[in-house]
Write an enzyme that holds these catalytic residues in place. Structure first.
Site, PDB file in Angstrom:
ATOM      1  N   ARG A 249       0.990  -1.075  -0.025  1.00 13.35           N
ATOM      2  CA  ARG A 249      -0.063  -0.076  -0.030  1.00 13.35           C
ATOM      3  C   ARG A 249       0.976   1.372   0.003  1.00 13.35           C
ATOM      4  O   ARG A 249       1.561   1.636   1.039  1.00 13.35           O
ATOM      5  CB  ARG A 249      -0.825  -0.066   1.315  1.00 13.35           C
ATOM      6  CG  ARG A 249      -1.724   1.220   1.398  1.00 13.35           C
ATOM      7  CD  ARG A 249      -2.805   1.246   0.461  1.00 13.35           C
ATOM      8  NE  ARG A 249      -3.760   0.218   0.552  1.00 13.35           N
ATOM      9  CZ  ARG A 249      -4.707  -0.228  -0.236  1.00 13.35           C
ATOM     10  NH1 ARG A 249      -4.979   0.620  -1.401  1.00 13.35           N
ATOM     11  NH2 ARG A 249      -5.540  -1.046  -0.060  1.00 13.35           N
TER      12      ARG A 249
ATOM     13  N   ARG B 238       1.357  -6.569  -9.491  1.00 14.98           N
ATOM     14  CA  ARG B 238       1.539  -5.915  -8.325  1.00 14.98           C
ATOM     15  C   ARG B 238       1.759  -7.181  -7.158  1.00 14.98           C
ATOM     16  O   ARG B 238       2.221  -6.910  -6.084  1.00 14.98           O
ATOM     17  CB  ARG B 238       0.781  -4.789  -7.911  1.00 14.98           C
ATOM     18  CG  ARG B 238      -0.677  -5.211  -7.229  1.00 14.98           C
ATOM     19  CD  ARG B 238      -1.358  -4.070  -6.847  1.00 14.98           C
ATOM     20  NE  ARG B 238      -2.686  -4.566  -6.568  1.00 14.98           N
ATOM     21  CZ  ARG B 238      -3.504  -3.692  -5.833  1.00 14.98           C
ATOM     22  NH1 ARG B 238      -3.118  -2.543  -5.346  1.00 14.98           N
ATOM     23  NH2 ARG B 238      -4.873  -4.146  -5.566  1.00 14.98           N
TER      24      ARG B 238
ATOM     25  N   HIS C 102      -0.366   3.877 -10.409  1.00 12.21           N
ATOM     26  CA  HIS C 102      -1.223   4.243  -9.427  1.00 12.21           C
ATOM     27  C   HIS C 102      -0.631   4.926  -8.217  1.00 12.21           C
ATOM     28  O   HIS C 102      -0.765   4.519  -7.050  1.00 12.21           O
ATOM     29  CB  HIS C 102      -1.904   2.728  -9.068  1.00 12.21           C
ATOM     30  CG  HIS C 102      -3.188   3.095  -7.962  1.00 12.21           C
ATOM     31  ND1 HIS C 102      -3.071   3.784  -6.763  1.00 12.21           N
ATOM     32  CD2 HIS C 102      -4.216   2.421  -8.097  1.00 12.21           C
ATOM     33  CE1 HIS C 102      -4.308   3.699  -6.141  1.00 12.21           C
ATOM     34  NE2 HIS C 102      -5.310   2.791  -7.096  1.00 12.21           N
TER      35      HIS C 102
ATOM     36  N   ASP D  68     -13.084   9.466  -6.091  1.00  7.62           N
ATOM     37  CA  ASP D  68     -12.441   8.261  -6.933  1.00  7.62           C
ATOM     38  C   ASP D  68     -13.129   8.751  -8.439  1.00  7.62           C
ATOM     39  O   ASP D  68     -14.088   8.299  -8.839  1.00  7.62           O
ATOM     40  CB  ASP D  68     -12.970   7.180  -6.457  1.00  7.62           C
ATOM     41  CG  ASP D  68     -12.502   5.877  -6.841  1.00  7.62           C
ATOM     42  OD1 ASP D  68     -11.651   6.007  -7.989  1.00  7.62           O
ATOM     43  OD2 ASP D  68     -12.737   4.509  -6.484  1.00  7.62           O
TER      44      ASP D  68
ATOM     45  N   GLU E 244      -3.338   9.266 -10.910  1.00  6.66           N
ATOM     46  CA  GLU E 244      -2.628   8.031 -11.489  1.00  6.66           C
ATOM     47  C   GLU E 244      -2.808   7.927 -12.962  1.00  6.66           C
ATOM     48  O   GLU E 244      -3.704   8.564 -13.552  1.00  6.66           O
ATOM     49  CB  GLU E 244      -3.731   6.748 -11.041  1.00  6.66           C
ATOM     50  CG  GLU E 244      -3.758   6.748  -9.500  1.00  6.66           C
ATOM     51  CD  GLU E 244      -4.879   5.751  -9.067  1.00  6.66           C
ATOM     52  OE1 GLU E 244      -5.628   4.897 -10.036  1.00  6.66           O
ATOM     53  OE2 GLU E 244      -5.560   6.126  -8.057  1.00  6.66           O
TER      54      GLU E 244
HETATM   55  O1  TA6 Z   1      -7.443   3.871  -8.520  1.00  8.97           O
HETATM   56  C1  TA6 Z   1      -8.674   4.009  -7.766  1.00  8.97           C
HETATM   57  C2  TA6 Z   1      -8.823   2.699  -7.177  1.00  8.97           C
HETATM   58  O2  TA6 Z   1      -9.284   1.556  -8.153  1.00  8.97           O
HETATM   59  C3  TA6 Z   1     -10.087   2.754  -6.175  1.00  8.97           C
HETATM   60  O3  TA6 Z   1     -11.414   2.361  -6.612  1.00  8.97           O
HETATM   61  C4  TA6 Z   1      -9.527   2.034  -5.006  1.00  8.97           C
HETATM   62  O4  TA6 Z   1     -10.076   0.806  -4.938  1.00  8.97           O
HETATM   63  C5  TA6 Z   1      -8.078   2.178  -5.151  1.00  8.97           C
HETATM   64  O5  TA6 Z   1      -8.114   2.194  -6.536  1.00  8.97           O
HETATM   65  C6  TA6 Z   1      -7.372   1.270  -4.276  1.00  8.97           C
HETATM   66  O6  TA6 Z   1      -7.337  -0.215  -4.865  1.00  8.97           O
HETATM   67  P1  TA6 Z   1      -6.627  -1.403  -3.762  1.00  8.97           P
HETATM   68  O7  TA6 Z   1      -7.145  -2.641  -4.737  1.00  8.97           O
HETATM   69  O8  TA6 Z   1      -5.261  -0.974  -3.913  1.00  8.97           O
HETATM   70  O9  TA6 Z   1      -7.462  -1.185  -2.529  1.00  8.97           O
END
Ligand code: TA6
Length: 300
Positions: free
Chosen positions: A74, A100, A170, A214, A273
């Site tokens: 994260r 990832r 991201h 988002d 992103e």
């Molecule tokens: O890029 C935004 C997103 O797709 C959100 O909808 C949110 O879920 C985020 O990414 C994080 O995703 P993750 O799977 O890393 O918790």
């Protein structure tokens, strides 16, 4: 010889590149040159730190992040590939693809003539990737660490048939306070809210964030600037090869649902992103490649 000692023997560059074990099976590459310090985790090819000299980190990492094979890290720059978000039809497949969640091979470390550091990591199709996605491919992450950080995801189709993929770099940016920043560059762009119907237009030229966000901004390739009044700095967010920019912050209620970040973590990061998805999914014929890049740094 362990993977770590082999990496240190074959790929370290004295004073510039070294390797450290982060956790079982997870190795970090540590880069330090005259311009910046950086860390890249071979698991996920995830850049987890980029600190230009005398600057707080530009990248944000969660203090609660997992560093465990099978779980996403994260923070930093997760590489979402070969799909962004949930899988289109098979919802049990991992969110944001498997890129990832795999250990990438280090294929090159080099010091460039201007003393920037070049790193290349590769993930090739294998039995493990075919459990999730049937195609042959080579995915490469090329990183150049200098005053700015340039990261490029290059995907090559090595299958006998065409394929479509979606992806994202991201990036989580480290900020002083979510309510002390503005994002410039998205004014006039059309966006949709994640998982919701409808289209909206960004009316103000500066985006301020005072609640969860988002949003996927379409048909935009512009450079964004994150201005942080408390840190007194402007972060450059330049991209190429991507027509969608996603802006994400889960706010307190979203953080509370995620076990790998503290509830108040939303205050100190914003994701902006570089995405290829929705009307910008990439189709590659056999032998073709596509590159998605970001350049991040501090605006002088
Ligand atoms: O890029 C935004 C997103 O797709 C959100 O909808 C949110 O879920 C985020 O990414 C994080 O995703 P993750 O799977 O890393 O918790």
């Amino acid at each position: 010889m362990t993977a770590l000692s082999e990496l240190n023997k074959k790929n370290s560059v004295p004073g510039v590149v070294s390797f450290e074990s982060h956790a079982d099976d997870i190795v970090d590459m540590i880069v330090s040159n005259q311009y910046a310090d950086a860390r890249i985790c071979l698991y996920g090819a995830q850049i987890t730190s980029f600190k230009p000299k005398n600057e707080p980190d530009i990248l944000w990492m969660s203090s609660g992040s997992n560093f465990e094979v099978g779980k996403a890290i994260r923070g930093g720059i997760p590489v979402c590939f070969p799909w962004f978000g949930p899988h289109k039809t098979e919802f049990e497949k991992p969110q944001h693809g498997f890129g990832r969640l795999m250990i990438w091979d280090l294929t090159e470390t080099a010091v460039l003539p201007n003393e920037e550091t070049l790193i290349r990591l590769e993930l090739c199709s294998s039995e493990a990737t075919k459990l999730f996605w049937p195609y042959d491919f080579i995915a490469e992450i090329k990183v150049i660490i200098g005053k700015t950080l340039k990261a490029t995801l290059k995907v090559t189709n090595t299958s006998p048939t065409h394929f479509e993929y979606t992806c994202a770099l991201h990036t989580y940016y480290n900020i002083s306070d979510i309510e002390a920043i503005t994002i410039d560059g998205l004014g006039g762009a059309v966006f949709h809210k994640h998982g919701e119907p409808g289209e909206f237009r960004q009316v103000t030229s500066l985006l301020e964030i005072h609640q969860s966000v988002d949003r996927h901004y379409h048909d935009t390739e512009v450079t964004c600037i994150i201005s942080d009044s408390r840190f007194g700095r402007k972060i450059l967010v330049n991209k190429s090869g991507s027509k969608v920019t996603t802006v994400w912050n889960p706010w307190v209620e979203g953080c509370a649902k995620m076990s790998d970040m503290p509830d108040d973590a939303y205050k100190t990061f914003i994701c902006v992103e570089a995405v290829n998805s929705f009307d910008d999914a990439i189709v590659l014929n056999p032998g073709e490649s596509h590159e998605t890049s970001v350049i991040i740094g501090i605006v002088d």
